[in-house]
Design a protein around this motif. Structure first.
Motif, mmCIF file in Angstrom:
data_model
loop_
_atom_site.group_PDB
_atom_site.id
_atom_site.type_symbol
_atom_site.label_atom_id
_atom_site.label_comp_id
_atom_site.label_asym_id
_atom_site.label_seq_id
_atom_site.Cartn_x
_atom_site.Cartn_y
_atom_site.Cartn_z
ATOM 1 N N TYR A 1 -3.218 -0.887 -7.825
ATOM 2 C CA TYR A 1 -2.067 -1.761 -8.077
ATOM 3 C C TYR A 1 -1.855 -2.813 -6.999
ATOM 4 O O TYR A 1 -1.072 -3.740 -7.182
ATOM 5 C CB TYR A 1 -0.807 -0.912 -8.271
ATOM 6 C CG TYR A 1 -0.867 -0.103 -9.546
ATOM 7 C CD1 TYR A 1 -0.439 -0.645 -10.755
ATOM 8 C CD2 TYR A 1 -1.415 1.172 -9.548
ATOM 9 C CE1 TYR A 1 -0.534 0.076 -11.931
ATOM 10 C CE2 TYR A 1 -1.510 1.905 -10.720
ATOM 11 C CZ TYR A 1 -1.071 1.347 -11.911
ATOM 12 O OH TYR A 1 -1.179 2.057 -13.089
ATOM 13 N N PHE A 2 -2.522 -2.679 -5.876
ATOM 14 C CA PHE A 2 -2.556 -3.738 -4.860
ATOM 15 C C PHE A 2 -3.996 -3.876 -4.412
ATOM 16 O O PHE A 2 -4.576 -2.948 -3.838
ATOM 17 C CB PHE A 2 -1.660 -3.413 -3.669
ATOM 18 C CG PHE A 2 -1.767 -4.447 -2.571
ATOM 19 C CD1 PHE A 2 -1.187 -5.701 -2.723
ATOM 20 C CD2 PHE A 2 -2.473 -4.180 -1.403
ATOM 21 C CE1 PHE A 2 -1.308 -6.671 -1.729
ATOM 22 C CE2 PHE A 2 -2.597 -5.138 -0.402
ATOM 23 C CZ PHE A 2 -2.015 -6.380 -0.567
ATOM 24 N N HIS A 3 -4.573 -5.039 -4.696
ATOM 25 C CA HIS A 3 -5.999 -5.207 -4.428
ATOM 26 C C HIS A 3 -6.251 -6.563 -3.778
ATOM 27 O O HIS A 3 -5.801 -7.602 -4.274
ATOM 28 C CB HIS A 3 -6.796 -5.094 -5.731
ATOM 29 C CG HIS A 3 -8.269 -5.014 -5.512
ATOM 30 N ND1 HIS A 3 -8.887 -3.908 -4.974
ATOM 31 C CD2 HIS A 3 -9.254 -5.922 -5.726
ATOM 32 C CE1 HIS A 3 -10.185 -4.128 -4.886
ATOM 33 N NE2 HIS A 3 -10.439 -5.339 -5.337
ATOM 34 N N ILE A 4 -6.979 -6.545 -2.671
ATOM 35 C CA ILE A 4 -7.281 -7.778 -1.927
ATOM 36 C C ILE A 4 -8.535 -8.418 -2.508
ATOM 37 O O ILE A 4 -9.572 -7.759 -2.652
ATOM 38 C CB ILE A 4 -7.459 -7.462 -0.437
ATOM 39 C CG1 ILE A 4 -6.120 -6.982 0.158
ATOM 40 C CG2 ILE A 4 -7.969 -8.685 0.325
ATOM 41 C CD1 ILE A 4 -6.229 -6.417 1.560
ATOM 42 N N HIS B 1 0.823 -1.211 0.000
ATOM 43 C CA HIS B 1 0.000 0.000 0.000
ATOM 44 C C HIS B 1 0.856 1.260 0.000
ATOM 45 O O HIS B 1 0.584 2.205 -0.764
ATOM 46 C CB HIS B 1 -0.917 -0.023 1.222
ATOM 47 C CG HIS B 1 -1.731 1.220 1.400
ATOM 48 N ND1 HIS B 1 -2.689 1.620 0.491
ATOM 49 C CD2 HIS B 1 -1.710 2.175 2.373
ATOM 50 C CE1 HIS B 1 -3.234 2.749 0.899
ATOM 51 N NE2 HIS B 1 -2.657 3.119 2.032
ATOM 52 N N GLU B 2 1.886 1.281 0.832
ATOM 53 C CA GLU B 2 2.740 2.467 0.887
ATOM 54 C C GLU B 2 3.449 2.703 -0.439
ATOM 55 O O GLU B 2 3.586 3.848 -0.890
ATOM 56 C CB GLU B 2 3.745 2.334 2.034
ATOM 57 C CG GLU B 2 3.107 2.448 3.410
ATOM 58 C CD GLU B 2 4.121 2.495 4.533
ATOM 59 O OE1 GLU B 2 5.344 2.622 4.244
ATOM 60 O OE2 GLU B 2 3.706 2.404 5.705
ATOM 61 N N LEU B 3 3.886 1.629 -1.080
ATOM 62 C CA LEU B 3 4.530 1.778 -2.390
ATOM 63 C C LEU B 3 3.554 2.328 -3.421
ATOM 64 O O LEU B 3 3.923 3.143 -4.277
ATOM 65 C CB LEU B 3 5.091 0.432 -2.857
ATOM 66 C CG LEU B 3 6.346 -0.059 -2.139
ATOM 67 C CD1 LEU B 3 6.658 -1.495 -2.545
ATOM 68 C CD2 LEU B 3 7.549 0.842 -2.440
ATOM 69 N N GLU B 4 2.290 1.892 -3.344
ATOM 70 C CA GLU B 4 1.301 2.427 -4.282
ATOM 71 C C GLU B 4 1.056 3.910 -4.023
ATOM 72 O O GLU B 4 1.006 4.716 -4.965
ATOM 73 C CB GLU B 4 -0.013 1.652 -4.188
ATOM 74 C CG GLU B 4 -1.071 2.219 -5.114
ATOM 75 C CD GLU B 4 -2.226 1.276 -5.419
ATOM 76 O OE1 GLU B 4 -3.027 1.611 -6.322
ATOM 77 O OE2 GLU B 4 -2.322 0.215 -4.785
ATOM 78 N N VAL B 5 0.935 4.289 -2.765
ATOM 79 C CA VAL B 5 0.742 5.700 -2.430
ATOM 80 C C VAL B 5 1.920 6.537 -2.913
ATOM 81 O O VAL B 5 1.752 7.676 -3.369
ATOM 82 C CB VAL B 5 0.548 5.861 -0.901
ATOM 83 C CG1 VAL B 5 0.582 7.333 -0.499
ATOM 84 C CG2 VAL B 5 -0.765 5.213 -0.466
#
Length: 544
Positions: A280-283, A237-241
């Motif tokens: 880009y990151f999805h649960i 999540h932090e990388l996506e932000v």
């Protein structure tokens, strides 16, 4: 508006328009697929052109089951034993000592890629290499581990711990003390406790992303994103932000064996999805382990092991009612359950749970995933299709490898070993078949070799020097089926078929370019194919 014209031999995986010569991309989405002349007419004067000549352009390849954090960790955070090839304990010693010498300030050492063989080693082997700090040796498959004395002390693995888990999972010496070897439950209990930081994890994930894009994959499934460390989802999540993610990841969150409260666990995962899921990151669901692996004598079989009457393997998540509840609660949230199901007994159990859950939900399109599927009965192959479940199959594991195959025969018998890893039968039954690599648990995540092994049921000579043989050749499939199992079928697994998996109007402009026609070129040429470029959202993110 960003506009890009993409030129080349386009294999779309769209049944209505299987081939094209050009695609027009606007703001990362396909706006037109067809002829080069028309694409140029429709594009603005400032459109960028990506001309790949006579190379072949495919939908971006999709991986249905891998482990991103673990891959990055093994790239840069652990001693890599896979470089030794087959088992060589003297070489392993050299690799580990070199890694320790290069990283003297670390308080902890892990070496991964160990291949078990008939030679049994204990903590004494690792104590000689590193007597003063914890050192852990993990198999490439990740289901078994050897710990030195310091690591056993750190993990709290003693005689009482061994008795609690059982001596199949914690081996002991003649005095009842742990000898250093553990497998299955204990491994998955201690791995998340290995010391790391959120910044370490982010570094590992970026290294993994670089590898995946270079390999031609534009989206992947992280099957148990929390297995290695609970903070991995937050790192994604932090990388996506921060705008650093290009590789899309669809994640299943790790669920403990026979979790006490399945309803609360799904609520936890749904809350994570609400707070950290993005583009880009999805649960997308939950991940559980039903068993181990046959080569470690822990796969849950339909019958007893031939060498140990009365024992049919390790049953991990084996509570029927809790699994049914997990599936039904996931369905309420629009999610699915993804399980490690290696042995035939595990698969039979899971399909029974899915059937009972479907009686409650009425939903035969939940797309629950069963991965690995070493041995599957004909009955269960049809149940897989009837329940709308997704068989995630490993073409890269289908070859008969001397030494390994004989061990398998000694465990399950010749007849079962000779019928391992069905693929064609799942297609024939009408199931949505997807390929998986299980990388880095297995050492390859490779498009061309997946196509090759799915057709030949053995490796090209350059992989193992020709020592392997084909196995269960009646389960070979066509090239088109292989391509579907790495594109549109995987998109269906994630409920993303409206966004990816084929080159069509309105879908994400994700593409992979190779110098080979995977549908028509000779199979030996397929084995020599080279990647040319990877494109995400219409932008070239890798160029050879």
């Amino acid at each position: 508006m960003k506009q890009t014209i993409v030129l080349g031999n386009i294999i779309t995986m769209d049944e209505k328009r299987p081939f094209a010569r050009a695609a027009l991309v606007k703001d990362g989405v396909f706006a037109y697929i067809g002829s080069a002349e028309e694409a140029k007419k429709l594009a603005g004067a400032d459109a960028k052109v990506l001309d790949y000549g006579e190379n072949f352009i495919y939908p971006g390849f999709l991986e249905s089951h891998c482990h991103g954090h673990l891959a990055g960790l093994r790239f840069i955070g652990q001693a890599d034993l896979m470089q030794a090839g087959l088992t060589d304990y003297a070489k392993y010693r050299e690799i580990i000592k070199e890694f320790i010498a290069k990283n003297p300030k670390r308080e902890f050492y892990v070496a991964a890629g160990w291949i078990e063989n008939d030679e049994y080693v204990t903590k004494a082997y690792l104590d000689e290499i590193c007597p003063d700090k914890p050192l852990l040796l993990q198999t490439g498959g990740g289901h078994s581990m050897l710990l030195n004395t310091k690591a056993l002390e750190w993990a709290g693995i003693d005689a009482a711990y061994a008795k609690k888990y059982g001596y199949d999972q914690v081996h002991v010496d003649e005095n009842g003390e742990p000898d250093g070897y553990i497998c299955e439950g204990p491994v998955f209990e201690i791995v998340p406790k290995l010391p790391t930081t959120i910044e370490d994890i982010k570094e590992y994930l970026l290294a993994w992303q670089d590898f995946a894009l270079r390999s031609g994959f534009t989206a992947v499934c992280d099957a148990g994103a929390e297995i290695v460390h609970r903070d991995a989802p937050r790192a994604y999540h932090e990388l996506e932000v921060e705008g650093k993610l290009k590789l899309r990841t669809y994640a299943y969150m790790y669920v403990l064996d026979n979790i006490e409260n399945p309803k609360a666990e799904i609520a936890r995962i749904a809350a994570q999805r609400a707070t950290i899921s993005g583009e880009y990151f999805h649960i997308v669901g939950a991940k559980a382990f039903l068993d181990g692996v046959t080569e470690a004598h822990t796969g849950w079989q339909n019958q007893d092991y031939a060498d140990e009457p009365g024992y049919h393997g390790v049953e991990r998540f084996n509570d029927h009612d809790k699994m049914v509840e997990l599936i039904t609660e996931a369905d309420k949230e629009g999610m699915s359950v993804h399980v490690h199901s290696e042995g035939g007994g595990a698969t039979h159990f899971m399909l029974g749970c899915i059937e009972d859950a479907e009686k409650i939900t009425g939903n035969k399109d939940q797309r629950n995933v069963l991965a690995h599927l070493h041995f599957v009965t004909e009955e269960d192959i049809h149940r897989m299709a009837e329940t709308g479940s997704v068989p995630a199959v490993p073409p890269l594991w289908t070859a008969k490898i001397p030494g390994h195959y004989e061990i398998e025969v000694s465990y399950v018998g010749e007849e079962l070993a000779a019928n391992a890893y069905p693929i064609k039968s799942f297609y024939d039954a009408g199931a949505n078949v997807v390929f998986h690599s299980d990388y880095p648990v297995s050492p390859m995540m490779n498009v061309k070799y997946s196509i090759y092994t799915a057709e030949k049921r053995s490796y090209p000579k350059e992989v193992l020097g020709g020592i392997d043989l084909p196995n269960n050749e009646k389960e070979a499939i066509t090239r088109e089926q292989s391509l579907r199992a790495m594109t549109i079928n995987v998109a269906r697994q994630w409920r993303q078929e409206h966004r990816m998996g084929s080159i069509e109007f309105g879908k994400l402009a994700n593409m992979t370019v190779f110098d080979c026609d995977f549908l028509h070129d000779d199979i030996e040429k397929v084995a020599q194919a080279n990647i040319v470029a990877t494109i995400v959202d219409g932008e070239e993110v890798y160029k050879a």
